[in-house]
Design a protein around this motif. Structure first.
Motif, PDB file in Angstrom:
ATOM      1  N   THR A   1       0.836  -1.204   0.000  1.00 38.90           N
ATOM      2  CA  THR A   1       0.000   0.000   0.000  1.00 38.90           C
ATOM      3  C   THR A   1       0.865   1.245   0.000  1.00 38.90           C
ATOM      4  O   THR A   1       0.642   2.183  -0.782  1.00 38.90           O
ATOM      5  CB  THR A   1      -0.938   0.015   1.224  1.00 38.90           C
ATOM      6  OG1 THR A   1      -1.737  -1.167   1.182  1.00 38.90           O
ATOM      7  CG2 THR A   1      -1.819   1.245   1.227  1.00 38.90           C
TER       8      THR A   1
ATOM      9  N   SER B   1       1.513   8.667  -6.343  1.00 38.25           N
ATOM     10  CA  SER B   1       1.344  10.077  -5.978  1.00 38.25           C
ATOM     11  C   SER B   1       2.404  10.968  -6.625  1.00 38.25           C
ATOM     12  O   SER B   1       2.202  12.164  -6.788  1.00 38.25           O
ATOM     13  CB  SER B   1       1.382  10.254  -4.461  1.00 38.25           C
ATOM     14  OG  SER B   1       2.678   9.991  -3.950  1.00 38.25           O
TER      15      SER B   1
ATOM     16  N   ARG C   1       1.232   3.887  -3.146  1.00 37.72           N
ATOM     17  CA  ARG C   1       0.870   5.282  -2.861  1.00 37.72           C
ATOM     18  C   ARG C   1       2.041   6.206  -3.206  1.00 37.72           C
ATOM     19  O   ARG C   1       1.853   7.244  -3.841  1.00 37.72           O
ATOM     20  CB  ARG C   1       0.494   5.438  -1.395  1.00 37.72           C
ATOM     21  CG  ARG C   1       0.061   6.861  -1.038  1.00 37.72           C
ATOM     22  CD  ARG C   1      -0.309   7.014   0.441  1.00 37.72           C
ATOM     23  NE  ARG C   1      -1.346   6.078   0.826  1.00 37.72           N
ATOM     24  CZ  ARG C   1      -1.202   5.153   1.785  1.00 37.72           C
ATOM     25  NH1 ARG C   1      -0.067   5.048   2.458  1.00 37.72           N
ATOM     26  NH2 ARG C   1      -2.189   4.349   2.084  1.00 37.72           N
TER      27      ARG C   1
END
Length: 150
Positions: free
Chosen positions: A70, A78, A74
């Protein structure tokens, strides 16, 4: 579209952050591609959309006991951005990435299989010295071993 990007190209970034992407790499990347942080920490990666999708799929399938999937997804998503090439063969490197990777003017663009890498010229030179030293050590260890390429 499977691609095998290769070669080393020396270019400059202009004061607006624009960089000419070599034709052979543009052809492999396609008209729309993804720019992301390099996972080795020293360069920016350019992925075709297909390679990016496969990269994200591979990350998702990693063992969550060994990798914080995760967090990694991310982090990469991002900071990744969709890119295009303008009519002069250029793309823009965002200021945040130029600062993070110490890119001011001179860069080296390297084809590395399913991706291209953008390096600050000084970081590339330092990496090349390490690579050359490692390659010479590997050659010594492999004396007498036959290696064939298909």
């Amino acid at each position: 579209m499977s691609c095998d990007m290769k070669g080393t190209y020396f270019h400059s970034v202009d004061n607006k952050g624009r960089l000419i992407i070599p034709t052979k790499l543009r052809d492999a990347l396609g008209s729309e591609f993804v720019m992301s942080p390099g996972t080795d920490g020293n360069c920016i990666y350019l992925h075709s959309q297909e390679a990016w999708d496969e990269h994200m799929k591979n990350i998702t399938s990693m063992d969550p006991e060994k990798v914080d999937v995760t967090w990694l997804r991310r982090y990469l998503r991002s900071r990744a951005m969709d890119c295009t090439i303008d009519s002069q063969g250029r793309t823009v490197i965002p200021e945040s990435m130029r600062n993070q990777y110490k890119i001011s003017k001179d860069v080296v663009i390297v084809g590395n299989g399913d991706r291209a890498e953008i390096w600050a010229a000084s970081d590339w030179e330092a990496s090349e010295l390490e690579t050359e030293d490692s390659f010479l050590k590997m050659q010594e260890m492999m004396k007498g071993i036959k290696v064939t390429f298909k």
